[in-house]
Design an enzyme around this catalytic site. Structure first.
Site, PDB file in Angstrom:
ATOM      1  N   ARG A   1       0.847  -1.214   0.000  1.00 15.12           N
ATOM      2  CA  ARG A   1       0.000   0.000   0.000  1.00 15.12           C
ATOM      3  C   ARG A   1       0.874   1.252   0.000  1.00 15.12           C
ATOM      4  O   ARG A   1       0.577   2.239  -0.672  1.00 15.12           O
ATOM      5  CB  ARG A   1      -0.911   0.022   1.232  1.00 15.12           C
ATOM      6  CG  ARG A   1      -2.095  -0.922   1.108  1.00 15.12           C
ATOM      7  CD  ARG A   1      -3.155  -0.627   2.143  1.00 15.12           C
ATOM      8  NE  ARG A   1      -3.754   0.687   1.947  1.00 15.12           N
ATOM      9  CZ  ARG A   1      -4.429   1.353   2.884  1.00 15.12           C
ATOM     10  NH1 ARG A   1      -4.594   0.823   4.074  1.00 15.12           N
ATOM     11  NH2 ARG A   1      -4.947   2.535   2.635  1.00 15.12           N
TER      12      ARG A   1
ATOM     13  N   HIS B   1      -7.542   8.924  11.280  1.00 14.82           N
ATOM     14  CA  HIS B   1      -7.146   7.508  11.337  1.00 14.82           C
ATOM     15  C   HIS B   1      -5.637   7.322  11.234  1.00 14.82           C
ATOM     16  O   HIS B   1      -5.163   6.252  10.851  1.00 14.82           O
ATOM     17  CB  HIS B   1      -7.878   6.723  10.241  1.00 14.82           C
ATOM     18  CG  HIS B   1      -9.353   6.574  10.504  1.00 14.82           C
ATOM     19  ND1 HIS B   1     -10.270   6.211   9.558  1.00 14.82           N
ATOM     20  CD2 HIS B   1     -10.070   6.740  11.658  1.00 14.82           C
ATOM     21  CE1 HIS B   1     -11.490   6.157  10.101  1.00 14.82           C
ATOM     22  NE2 HIS B   1     -11.396   6.489  11.367  1.00 14.82           N
TER      23      HIS B   1
HETATM   24  P1  OAD Z   1     -15.263   3.609   1.880  1.00 14.19           P
HETATM   25  O1  OAD Z   1     -14.560   2.687   0.955  1.00 14.19           O
HETATM   26  O2  OAD Z   1     -16.118   3.013   2.920  1.00 14.19           O
HETATM   27  O3  OAD Z   1     -16.175   4.591   1.014  1.00 14.19           O
HETATM   28  C1  OAD Z   1     -15.666   5.244  -0.123  1.00 14.19           C
HETATM   29  C2  OAD Z   1     -16.756   6.142  -0.655  1.00 14.19           C
HETATM   30  O4  OAD Z   1     -16.207   6.900  -1.717  1.00 14.19           O
HETATM   31  C3  OAD Z   1     -17.981   5.402  -1.193  1.00 14.19           C
HETATM   32  O5  OAD Z   1     -19.150   5.973  -0.647  1.00 14.19           O
HETATM   33  C4  OAD Z   1     -17.900   5.640  -2.701  1.00 14.19           C
HETATM   34  O6  OAD Z   1     -19.176   5.751  -3.295  1.00 14.19           O
HETATM   35  C5  OAD Z   1     -17.152   6.954  -2.767  1.00 14.19           C
HETATM   36  N1  OAD Z   1     -16.371   7.162  -4.017  1.00 14.19           N
HETATM   37  C6  OAD Z   1     -15.687   6.265  -4.755  1.00 14.19           C
HETATM   38  N2  OAD Z   1     -15.047   6.845  -5.759  1.00 14.19           N
HETATM   39  C7  OAD Z   1     -15.333   8.174  -5.677  1.00 14.19           C
HETATM   40  C8  OAD Z   1     -14.960   9.315  -6.442  1.00 14.19           C
HETATM   41  N3  OAD Z   1     -14.157   9.221  -7.499  1.00 14.19           N
HETATM   42  N4  OAD Z   1     -15.455  10.524  -6.080  1.00 14.19           N
HETATM   43  C9  OAD Z   1     -16.292  10.639  -4.998  1.00 14.19           C
HETATM   44  N5  OAD Z   1     -16.657   9.591  -4.236  1.00 14.19           N
HETATM   45  C10 OAD Z   1     -16.192   8.377  -4.568  1.00 14.19           C
HETATM   46  O7  OAD Z   1     -14.153   4.565   2.498  1.00 14.19           O
HETATM   47  P2  OAD Z   1     -14.232   5.466   3.813  1.00 14.19           P
HETATM   48  O8  OAD Z   1     -15.585   6.047   3.974  1.00 14.19           O
HETATM   49  O9  OAD Z   1     -13.066   6.359   3.773  1.00 14.19           O
HETATM   50  O10 OAD Z   1     -10.549   2.946   8.271  1.00 14.19           O
HETATM   51  O11 OAD Z   1     -14.010   4.382   4.933  1.00 14.19           O
HETATM   52  C11 OAD Z   1     -13.878   4.784   6.263  1.00 14.19           C
HETATM   53  C12 OAD Z   1     -12.817   3.979   6.966  1.00 14.19           C
HETATM   54  O12 OAD Z   1     -13.068   2.587   6.769  1.00 14.19           O
HETATM   55  C13 OAD Z   1     -11.413   4.169   6.423  1.00 14.19           C
HETATM   56  O13 OAD Z   1     -10.769   5.295   6.961  1.00 14.19           O
HETATM   57  C14 OAD Z   1     -10.744   2.919   6.845  1.00 14.19           C
HETATM   58  C15 OAD Z   1     -11.809   1.918   6.480  1.00 14.19           C
HETATM   59  O14 OAD Z   1     -11.771   0.716   7.162  1.00 14.19           O
HETATM   60  C16 OAD Z   1      -9.341   2.715   8.782  1.00 14.19           C
HETATM   61  O15 OAD Z   1      -8.363   2.486   8.096  1.00 14.19           O
HETATM   62  C17 OAD Z   1      -9.335   2.777  10.270  1.00 14.19           C
END
Ligand code: OAD
Length: 236
Positions: A69, A114
């Site tokens: 990563r 995070h």
């Molecule tokens: P997720 O993978 O849960 O969500 C990503 C979001 O980005 C989704 O709602 C997609 O629809 C959206 N998305 C994808 N491509 C996009 C784009 N080009 N433009 C706009 N939106 C887009 O990721 P997070 O919400 O960040 O935790 O997840 C939260 C946490 O869960 C992370 O910080 C991580 C993970 O486990 C830790 O590492 C502690």
């Protein structure tokens, strides 16, 4: 709708962004739980790779996975959304992302909820913490301070968020005119709770996402589209 959202942003004096993996998706970094494209947690078990128990069971596997990563992030470049946020030095960027793309875009105010993948820390929390070369990441190694093992300085499942970052994020979100929620599923707490906090404190909630999310019901404006296209339009 984008014009209306833009007008609200132009009138705002305190703008906070709250971002997730979707912000970095167009830089080539995988999201975690994207219903349309899969995501990392569809391919890998988060409890093996992103929990203290997983690390204690197989530390080599976890360090190898984070090594890849780190290389992927080192090879990525900030996209137009990172750059548009960075161009507005007044914006406080609260992010769940552990990548360094907002930093590399030059954002002035970043709160990392995070942690960061760009550093290692002692797994036994002796206090040792150091930057690592992202393009040549270290293998599993002992803590030079206490002999325990070093691990990425990120928050894993079951771990608490860094108190200082959380306090700053709560203050920023309860004291802003606009919360710009970018590329997050809003599925992971306590971070996702910041959106409801901002809303209850009177902020307008503007969501940018390629699809609906768990925060959709809180949105004053939900702009469906790619972050790299919508965010620059909103902020220019
Ligand atoms: P997720 O993978 O849960 O969500 C990503 C979001 O980005 C989704 O709602 C997609 O629809 C959206 N998305 C994808 N491509 C996009 C784009 N080009 N433009 C706009 N939106 C887009 O990721 P997070 O919400 O960040 O935790 O997840 C939260 C946490 O869960 C992370 O910080 C991580 C993970 O486990 C830790 O590492 C502690």
């Amino acid at each position: 709708m984008i014009e209306q959202a833009k007008t609200i942003i132009q009138a705002a004096t305190r703008i906070v962004s709250f971002s997730g993996a979707g912000l970095s998706a167009e830089s080539g970094i995988s999201t975690f739980r994207d219903a349309q494209t899969g995501g990392m947690w569809a391919k890998h078990d988060p409890m093996r790779l992103a929990s203290p128990q997983g690390f204690e069971e197989d530390p080599k596997l976890v360090i190898q996975w984070y090594g890849q990563r780190r290389k992927d992030i080192a090879a990525a470049v900030p996209n137009q959304a990172h750059c548009a946020l960075a161009a507005r030095s007044d914006i406080i960027n609260v992010t769940q992302n552990v990548d360094d793309l907002l930093h590399r875009a030059g954002a002035a105010q970043i709160i990392e909820l995070h942690g960061t993948i760009a550093r290692d820390r002692c797994h036994s929390s002796c206090g040792f913490n150091e930057a690592v070369p992202m393009n040549d990441p270290p293998v599993l190694r002992d803590c030079p301070n206490c002999g325990s093992q070093l691990r990425p300085a990120v928050v894993w499942f079951g771990e608490s968020l860094p108190t200082d970052a959380w306090d700053k994020a709560e203050r920023a979100c309860s004291d802003c005119d606009v919360l710009l929620v970018i590329g997050t599923s809003a599925a992971v707490y306590p971070a996702a709770g910041l959106i409801a906090l901002a809303k209850s404190a009177g902020a307008k909630i503007i969501i940018v996402n390629t699809q609906t999310s768990d925060a959709s019901h809180l949105a004053d404006f939900e702009l469906l589209g790619k972050a790299s296209e919508v965010v620059p339009q909103l902020l220019h």
